[in-house]
Design an enzyme around this catalytic site. Sequence first.
Site, mmCIF file in Angstrom:
data_model
loop_
_atom_site.group_PDB
_atom_site.id
_atom_site.type_symbol
_atom_site.label_atom_id
_atom_site.label_comp_id
_atom_site.label_asym_id
_atom_site.label_seq_id
_atom_site.Cartn_x
_atom_site.Cartn_y
_atom_site.Cartn_z
ATOM 1 N N GLU A 246 -5.398 79.968 58.136
ATOM 2 C CA GLU A 246 -5.406 80.849 56.972
ATOM 3 C C GLU A 246 -6.875 81.138 56.689
ATOM 4 O OE1 GLU A 246 -4.055 81.071 52.308
ATOM 5 O OE2 GLU A 246 -5.098 79.342 53.072
ATOM 6 N N ASP B 136 1.462 71.824 57.396
ATOM 7 C CA ASP B 136 0.389 72.489 56.662
ATOM 8 C C ASP B 136 -0.724 71.455 56.482
ATOM 9 O OD1 ASP B 136 -0.936 74.278 54.935
ATOM 10 O OD2 ASP B 136 1.005 75.029 54.237
ATOM 11 N N HIS C 130 4.049 81.920 50.311
ATOM 12 C CA HIS C 130 4.185 81.319 48.994
ATOM 13 C C HIS C 130 3.089 81.733 48.008
ATOM 14 C CE1 HIS C 130 1.391 79.083 51.350
ATOM 15 N NE2 HIS C 130 0.931 78.513 50.252
ATOM 16 N N ASP C 131 2.174 82.600 48.444
ATOM 17 C CA ASP C 131 1.108 83.068 47.553
ATOM 18 C C ASP C 131 1.239 84.555 47.222
ATOM 19 O OD1 ASP C 131 -0.180 80.576 47.692
ATOM 20 O OD2 ASP C 131 -1.318 81.156 49.473
ATOM 21 N N ASP D 193 -5.042 75.339 56.014
ATOM 22 C CA ASP D 193 -5.221 75.929 54.687
ATOM 23 C C ASP D 193 -6.684 76.325 54.453
ATOM 24 O OD1 ASP D 193 -3.825 76.251 52.009
ATOM 25 O OD2 ASP D 193 -5.538 75.035 51.407
ATOM 26 N N ASP E 92 14.000 68.894 49.028
ATOM 27 C CA ASP E 92 13.526 67.682 49.709
ATOM 28 C C ASP E 92 13.851 67.731 51.203
ATOM 29 O OD1 ASP E 92 16.305 66.787 49.919
ATOM 30 O OD2 ASP E 92 16.155 66.489 47.757
ATOM 31 N N ASP F 202 17.884 71.088 47.581
ATOM 32 C CA ASP F 202 17.775 69.811 46.869
ATOM 33 C C ASP F 202 18.988 68.946 47.197
ATOM 34 O OD1 ASP F 202 17.673 67.784 44.960
ATOM 35 O OD2 ASP F 202 18.290 69.109 43.311
#
Length: 565
Positions: free
Chosen positions: A279, A109, A340-341, A213, A40, A32
Amino acid sequence: MILQFDFNMSEWKYKWWQKTTVYQIYPRSFKDSTGNGIGDLQGIISKLDYLEELGVETIWFSPFFDSPQQDHGYDVRDFRGIAPEYGTLKDFNQLLKEMHDRNMKMVLDFVLNHTSIDHPWFIESASSRDNPKRNWYIWRDGKKSGGKKPPNNWTTMTGGCAWLYYENTDQWVYFHFLPSMIDLNYRNSEVKEEMFNTMRFWLDKGVDGFRLDILHAIYEDEQLTNDKFSWTIIPSDKKVDTLFHKHKYDLNLPETFDFALELREVMDEYEPERFLVGEVCGSIEEIKKYYGPNNNGLHMCFLFEFVSTPFDSKKYISLISRIEKALPFPFTPTFVYGNHDIDRYISLLKNNFLKAKILATMQLTLRGVPFIYYGEEIGMPNVRFKLKTSEDPIGRKFSWFPMPQLSRLIGFSLTRDRCRTPMQWNNEKNAGFSSNIEIEPWLKVSDTFEKINVEKEQKNPASLLNCYKRLLSVRKENIALQEGELQLIKHEKLEKNYISYIRRYKAQKIFIYLNFTKKELLIQTPIEKPELLFSTLSNRKALDTEAYNGNIKLTPLEGIIFNKK
Ligand code: NOJ
């Protein structure tokens, strides 16, 4: 016994993307720079030196496009704009330039299956039956008297009815993931063209590839055939059945495999080559269909089976053999331990860093492309969060379920917050994630940050971070580790003890031996005078076979790479 090769070595021509190493950044959690507690683009730019020094070659960014952030960016509101909390297009251009100046590639992505419910296309589409955007989404009449029952029995990937009713037009609209994200209608050529042009928009800027995705959900059966019952409850990486549904008519349709070929055609308009990684879900054999009959579909697909394979050499050997058999060169496999899943793999290994080093050695020396999730390189663990207050909408959706029992029952947690916590840069407050130490980051930092952080591990030659760094560098220095064919060295009775394989490129042969036991192992050397290129033990300098009657001694949970002197 050594496996036989069934392809012609002399025709090998490797492309850059077949041998690259990918690092995944979840932008919200990386760094950040503005002090608002959210990562960011400028934050990422400030850490490019770190990534360059680590040695990764490609970076895949989870979405930073404009979005109401109901699913943290996977609910896109504008496919061509940057979310203001992450920065601007100018920041994006700077990021891309700074990456290319460092010889790094950028992968975006691309969420082509659905848009946010707040996307202007959907707002238009929902406004009336005759709106020009009506057919951009899948609207159907309901069943039973007055159409008050959904058009069929389909369920979403996260459970529950896959249809949302709109009273103003008295129709139902289809969504496969969450009701805040509505599926686009790819049977409408306008949608296809728009999305292909969006790809071109980013490719023209110089982007090097896309991660696609939930690509397997692009098409659904036009007749809306009812789904069949399945005994499967928990989704797995081997089949698409979930929560008692087979998902035969909404996932992996033949049209979706053909769509992969069309996507490839768009990519092939560009030089130098760019790549697509899908994916998709299903067995390896099913996933292979996305690569196209002549390897003319997706460049690669995620293979998630390593994630669910326990730390067991025999099981890994069998998985590697299956992958090699299903995806021989020129097909490119991928090696994924986390994203991230998924729960962080160091936590699945009960924080055993020796085991993590073995797995890292395997990931970076197999034939194919490794994907490293941010923080994996320092051993960042899962963090516990309450489902009720979870940032992740899936966690909140399941907040009625008693968490500890659930986790025990299914073996994983339902809030993906666990694996998305801020990157642990140093031992200052907020782990150096935010420029503002007074701010509460969007997700709380792991309590482990004083022990596990980049700054600390950089100073320790024996750290996991330095192990990754040495592995990435050995891989870069040895062409056989990038382009070599792979042969498993079979040693059936000892498969439960260790894995060994050769990477061979022309005359160069590199040997990888991984001890999965807590015992020392003495292994006969396959060559005379082996030269050590790497050991998970940072202070090991040589193999010293003379001291062991010509054998190699592997210490407990040690992995080594060597070649002929
Ligand atoms: C898969 C992504 O990895 C996940 O994070 C997201 O929530 C869903 N697709 C929906 O886009």
